[in-house]
Design a protein around this motif. Sequence first.
Motif, PDB file in Angstrom:
ATOM      1  N   ALA A 170       1.373  -0.879   0.452  1.00 49.32           N
ATOM      2  CA  ALA A 170      -0.051   0.296   0.181  1.00 49.32           C
ATOM      3  C   ALA A 170       0.520   1.163  -0.090  1.00 49.32           C
ATOM      4  O   ALA A 170       1.980   1.372   0.390  1.00 49.32           O
ATOM      5  CB  ALA A 170      -0.904   0.355   1.293  1.00 49.32           C
ATOM      6  N   GLU A 171       0.054   2.535  -0.442  1.00 54.46           N
ATOM      7  CA  GLU A 171       1.303   3.306  -0.367  1.00 54.46           C
ATOM      8  C   GLU A 171       0.479   4.269   0.595  1.00 54.46           C
ATOM      9  O   GLU A 171      -0.659   4.244   0.916  1.00 54.46           O
ATOM     10  CB  GLU A 171       0.396   4.481  -1.835  1.00 54.46           C
ATOM     11  CG  GLU A 171       1.780   5.651  -2.146  1.00 54.46           C
ATOM     12  CD  GLU A 171       1.157   5.903  -3.528  1.00 54.46           C
ATOM     13  OE1 GLU A 171       2.433   7.011  -3.511  1.00 54.46           O
ATOM     14  OE2 GLU A 171       0.935   5.547  -4.661  1.00 54.46           O
ATOM     15  N   LEU A 172       1.200   5.380   1.181  1.00 56.78           N
ATOM     16  CA  LEU A 172       0.662   5.810   2.551  1.00 56.78           C
ATOM     17  C   LEU A 172       0.825   6.824   3.027  1.00 56.78           C
ATOM     18  O   LEU A 172       1.659   7.530   2.313  1.00 56.78           O
ATOM     19  CB  LEU A 172       1.273   5.167   3.369  1.00 56.78           C
ATOM     20  CG  LEU A 172       1.462   3.332   4.293  1.00 56.78           C
ATOM     21  CD1 LEU A 172       1.966   3.294   5.613  1.00 56.78           C
ATOM     22  CD2 LEU A 172      -0.061   2.960   4.091  1.00 56.78           C
ATOM     23  N   ALA A 173      -0.392   7.726   3.607  1.00 54.92           N
ATOM     24  CA  ALA A 173      -0.048   8.900   4.180  1.00 54.92           C
ATOM     25  C   ALA A 173       0.156   9.155   5.703  1.00 54.92           C
ATOM     26  O   ALA A 173      -1.175   8.384   5.550  1.00 54.92           O
ATOM     27  CB  ALA A 173      -1.019  10.048   3.233  1.00 54.92           C
ATOM     28  N   VAL A 174       0.825   9.899   6.190  1.00 58.74           N
ATOM     29  CA  VAL A 174       1.304   9.100   7.631  1.00 58.74           C
ATOM     30  C   VAL A 174       1.231  11.180   8.310  1.00 58.74           C
ATOM     31  O   VAL A 174       1.267  11.643   7.416  1.00 58.74           O
ATOM     32  CB  VAL A 174       2.386   8.780   8.175  1.00 58.74           C
ATOM     33  CG1 VAL A 174       1.986   7.712   7.262  1.00 58.74           C
ATOM     34  CG2 VAL A 174       3.499   9.580   7.803  1.00 58.74           C
ATOM     35  N   THR A 175       0.588  10.961   9.635  1.00 56.74           N
ATOM     36  CA  THR A 175       0.338  12.240  10.284  1.00 56.74           C
ATOM     37  C   THR A 175       1.123  12.262  11.335  1.00 56.74           C
ATOM     38  O   THR A 175       1.614  11.422  12.021  1.00 56.74           O
ATOM     39  CB  THR A 175      -0.673  12.204  10.886  1.00 56.74           C
ATOM     40  OG1 THR A 175      -1.461  11.308  11.486  1.00 56.74           O
ATOM     41  CG2 THR A 175      -1.738  12.364   9.363  1.00 56.74           C
ATOM     42  N   TYR A 176       1.816  13.605  12.354  1.00 56.96           N
ATOM     43  CA  TYR A 176       1.998  13.059  13.022  1.00 56.96           C
ATOM     44  C   TYR A 176       1.791  14.742  14.139  1.00 56.96           C
ATOM     45  O   TYR A 176       0.800  15.683  13.380  1.00 56.96           O
ATOM     46  CB  TYR A 176       4.384  14.136  13.172  1.00 56.96           C
ATOM     47  CG  TYR A 176       4.300  14.891  12.030  1.00 56.96           C
ATOM     48  CD1 TYR A 176       3.864  16.316  12.756  1.00 56.96           C
ATOM     49  CD2 TYR A 176       4.185  15.634  11.265  1.00 56.96           C
ATOM     50  CE1 TYR A 176       4.379  17.633  12.223  1.00 56.96           C
ATOM     51  CE2 TYR A 176       4.617  15.902  10.002  1.00 56.96           C
ATOM     52  CZ  TYR A 176       4.459  17.929  10.548  1.00 56.96           C
ATOM     53  OH  TYR A 176       4.669  18.439   9.942  1.00 56.96           O
ATOM     54  N   LEU A 177       1.498  14.569  14.916  1.00 61.27           N
ATOM     55  CA  LEU A 177       0.450  15.676  15.860  1.00 61.27           C
ATOM     56  C   LEU A 177       1.441  17.480  15.567  1.00 61.27           C
ATOM     57  O   LEU A 177       0.394  17.825  15.739  1.00 61.27           O
ATOM     58  CB  LEU A 177       0.687  15.264  17.677  1.00 61.27           C
ATOM     59  CG  LEU A 177       0.299  15.384  18.659  1.00 61.27           C
ATOM     60  CD1 LEU A 177      -1.623  15.989  18.168  1.00 61.27           C
ATOM     61  CD2 LEU A 177       0.542  15.365  19.920  1.00 61.27           C
ATOM     62  N   ASN A 178       2.421  17.436  15.962  1.00 61.06           N
ATOM     63  CA  ASN A 178       2.874  18.504  16.571  1.00 61.06           C
ATOM     64  C   ASN A 178       4.712  18.907  15.705  1.00 61.06           C
ATOM     65  O   ASN A 178       4.998  17.625  15.830  1.00 61.06           O
ATOM     66  CB  ASN A 178       2.812  19.562  17.475  1.00 61.06           C
ATOM     67  CG  ASN A 178       3.242  18.398  19.154  1.00 61.06           C
ATOM     68  OD1 ASN A 178       4.356  17.919  18.348  1.00 61.06           O
ATOM     69  ND2 ASN A 178       2.201  18.222  19.891  1.00 61.06           N
TER      70      ASN A 178
END
Length: 275
Positions: free
Chosen positions: A54-62
């Motif tokens: 799979a191809e991913l987008a990931v996030t970080y809080l700050n």
Amino acid sequence: MSEPGIAIDPLPKVWDPDSRVGDMLRGLRGLVVGIANENSIAFGCAAKLRAFGAELAVTYLNEKSERFVRPLAEQIDAALILPLDVQVPGQTEAVFDRIRQEWGRLDFVIHSIAFAPRADLHGRVVDCSAEGFAQAMNVSCYSFIEMARLAEPLMTQGGTLITMSYYGADKVVGRYNLMGPVKAALEASVRYVANELAPAGIRAFAVSPGPLKTRAASGIAAFDELVADAVERTPSHRLVDIAEVGRVVAFLVGGASSGMTGDTIFVDAGLHNIG
């Protein structure tokens, strides 16, 4: 059945680029929310989803968390690395807008965030503040509903929405306190989201791992005692790990689970079956 090149016992590193296990998720694109460090359930999910293609987008809080998350995101070749604090107005919409601009569609969302103020989490449920309860519900439950709403128009070919729960949603677990009713609301939300979005081919699940030594779990009072109790009570006397959770999430995202939706899936080495 084990994946080619991956041992089950002992488990390998969560992400090992030399042990790609196949491409059953090739062509799918998804968002993973909740990576804090290498021990995060969200990272276990992201690593296995990527290993399956799979191809991913990931996030970080700050900004503070970015220095921990970005190296992990780069390690798994995340296509997008985006800031997301669901308590900041407009940030969730901005993430989905960016995905729409870059990809034009979305196949899955992994929601692995939860929060309750320490004072409310460590006290009795009947003593929690209205403000603390509302904040816990907003971050841990409503944010999943909001992401489902924003993902719907992007899931033009159907899709999968997954969030993380815990056994304390169903039974009283000592020291889990406020998060018990919050996770119960989350599991109920999954059932309603699954029902409402089924005509669009969108499925929804709650995955319920056993106790894991994550940063989020460290906020629970006497968490080490909860872990020791789980090890004692599970049939195999062990904890699961984030790689095992990630494999189950990969199964749910893939086509093999097409006949399922609205369920809470336990990944806890059988702990929930023990009275």
